[in-house]
Design a protein around this motif. Sequence first.
Motif, PDB file in Angstrom:
ATOM      1  N   UNK A  79      15.935 -38.771   3.188  1.00  0.00           N
ATOM      2  CA  UNK A  79      15.441 -37.457   3.612  1.00  0.00           C
ATOM      3  C   UNK A  79      15.438 -36.469   2.447  1.00  0.00           C
ATOM      4  N   UNK A  80      14.869 -36.908   1.311  1.00  0.00           N
ATOM      5  CA  UNK A  80      14.764 -36.044   0.130  1.00  0.00           C
ATOM      6  C   UNK A  80      13.690 -34.999   0.391  1.00  0.00           C
ATOM      7  N   UNK A  81      14.049 -33.730   0.321  1.00  0.00           N
ATOM      8  CA  UNK A  81      13.102 -32.625   0.523  1.00  0.00           C
ATOM      9  C   UNK A  81      13.761 -31.325   0.077  1.00  0.00           C
ATOM     10  N   UNK A  82      12.947 -30.277  -0.073  1.00  0.00           N
ATOM     11  CA  UNK A  82      13.456 -29.015  -0.618  1.00  0.00           C
ATOM     12  C   UNK A  82      14.540 -28.403   0.251  1.00  0.00           C
TER      13      UNK A  82
ATOM     14  N   UNK B 224       5.390 -35.881   5.847  1.00  0.00           N
ATOM     15  CA  UNK B 224       4.964 -35.285   4.587  1.00  0.00           C
ATOM     16  C   UNK B 224       5.701 -35.863   3.404  1.00  0.00           C
ATOM     17  N   UNK B 225       6.859 -36.502   3.675  1.00  0.00           N
ATOM     18  CA  UNK B 225       7.660 -37.125   2.624  1.00  0.00           C
ATOM     19  C   UNK B 225       7.766 -38.637   2.810  1.00  0.00           C
ATOM     20  N   UNK B 226       7.215 -39.167   3.902  1.00  0.00           N
ATOM     21  CA  UNK B 226       7.382 -40.583   4.223  1.00  0.00           C
ATOM     22  C   UNK B 226       6.401 -41.442   3.439  1.00  0.00           C
TER      23      UNK B 226
ATOM     24  N   UNK C 145      12.469 -47.098  -3.557  1.00  0.00           N
ATOM     25  CA  UNK C 145      11.070 -46.700  -3.766  1.00  0.00           C
ATOM     26  C   UNK C 145      10.622 -45.663  -2.738  1.00  0.00           C
ATOM     27  N   UNK C 146      11.066 -45.787  -1.505  1.00  0.00           N
ATOM     28  CA  UNK C 146      10.677 -44.786  -0.509  1.00  0.00           C
ATOM     29  C   UNK C 146      11.336 -43.440  -0.802  1.00  0.00           C
ATOM     30  N   UNK C 147      12.558 -43.473  -1.351  1.00  0.00           N
ATOM     31  CA  UNK C 147      13.189 -42.227  -1.805  1.00  0.00           C
ATOM     32  C   UNK C 147      12.397 -41.615  -2.955  1.00  0.00           C
TER      33      UNK C 147
END
Length: 530
Positions: A420-423, A461-463, A476-478
């Motif tokens: 769940x990498x996001x701002x 939006x991040x997937x 890789x998905x991260x």
Amino acid sequence: MLLHMVTLLLLLAAAASGNGVQFTYNGFAGVNLTLDGAAIMPNGLLMLTNGTIQTKGQAFHPSPLPFRGEAYGTGAARSFSTTFVFAIFGQYADLSSHGMAFFVSASRELLSTAMPGQFLGLLNVTDGGNRSDRIFAVELDTLFNAEFRDINSNHVGVDVDSLVSLGSADAGYYDDGTGTFRNLSLISRKAMQVWVDYDGGATEVAVTVAPLGMARPKKPLLKTDVDLSGVAQSTMFVGFSSATALSALVLVLGIGAYMFVRRLVKYSELREDWEDAFGPHRFSYKELYHATKGFSDKNLLGSGGFGSVYRGNLRKPEMEVAVKRVSHESRQGMKEFVAELASIGRLRHQNLVPLLGYCRRKGELLLVYDYMPNGSLDKYLYDGSSGTLDWRQRFHVIRGVASGLLYLHEDWEQVVIHRDVKASNVLLDSEKNGRLGDFGLARLYDHGADAQTTHVVGTMGYLAPELGHTGKATPSTDVFAFGAFLLEITCGRRPIQQNERNNRIVLVDWVIEQWRKGSIIGAVDTSKWV
């Protein structure tokens, strides 16, 4: 006739799962208390004895309260807390009959056969020490009885199935400022407050005493190791007992003022035997509740589909934390999930927000992190309420998050996939260093092994596209999510937003379109160019 009186304010909190029922007594007029022995309630005042020698009196909450259940694990007694205020008035200032006791009993019938005098109306000469009695009490004893190994004639004791106390101490308190012990006379006619706390997880009873009006001392008067699993039944009776002896100097014991009895739903937790291995990472719901001031809106840092995050101040150890409340996962796989949380709690990197621990409760999971004073990165990118970041600061944040991801993927003892990498999950510390936080969705596996996750989680939006086909989160998905995060910082746009025609615009797709048009520079966030 001068009365020997105990004035009492009781707050009993017995842990319970499910829906709670609150009982509040503002005085005893019209209250359906269960009375036994010589106890009466004239004009809203509860009197436990009537002045006759060798009498006893008890008052019960009218229905038993839950003290053990499946949610707390097999055989475990639930935690509970009690506080009451009392003042003893005797015919002579320096003489008293036997004191009084707060009790939790499996049976009202047991108390019906109890004796007065030194037995305090709790037990009799034949059943002291019998494990089948199933009674717990905190005694405020004002006479010395050698047969019960009393330490003196002015003490507080913790009793289980016997009036030989498992732990006792001179009545008094420890001064917070100096640490000095201050004596209190139980028969001084001065009002005092008593706090009793049973910790079912630590199997420990703590008793604290102080003059009325003083804040609760930080150091308890006594702590005693007591496992009430052998005492607590599914429901127990709660109340007070006292008794007179052969001497007629002292005539009446009474309990009055206010009584509050509440099932401790707000402090209830889910705790099972297998969690003992993760003890250092387990917080009690009670300490998190008080740290966040009851999860007050004033302490709310942010909320959304991910849950709500609150600022908190822990007392022990003294530190600021952020507490995230999320929906509780199903029981299936929870042991593995908590084990992973405990492992993640060992991560140490300057660009990661430390996960300090967790708490489980019916319907929700609470994750405890270090508090980051400058909040989340998205507030700097979008609403402007936290200020702006120049490009040097943005590059510094990007490098920090990249360093943290490298540590997770390659440098730690296991592979950690954040998922769940996001701002909004990048927090800024006091020096505005970027720290990746919120490991509630993270998963671990050994280096060289294959990721086993098959459930797609994360934020739209991040997937990465392959997640929809394989369901497997990998480094890789991260990295794909990190790429979307880079565009988010550079463009100053949310990963998904609506245009003027109410159409959904995906940031990754929008940037590719600008590149194809030859206007990629136009995608840069010029409105926040500082």
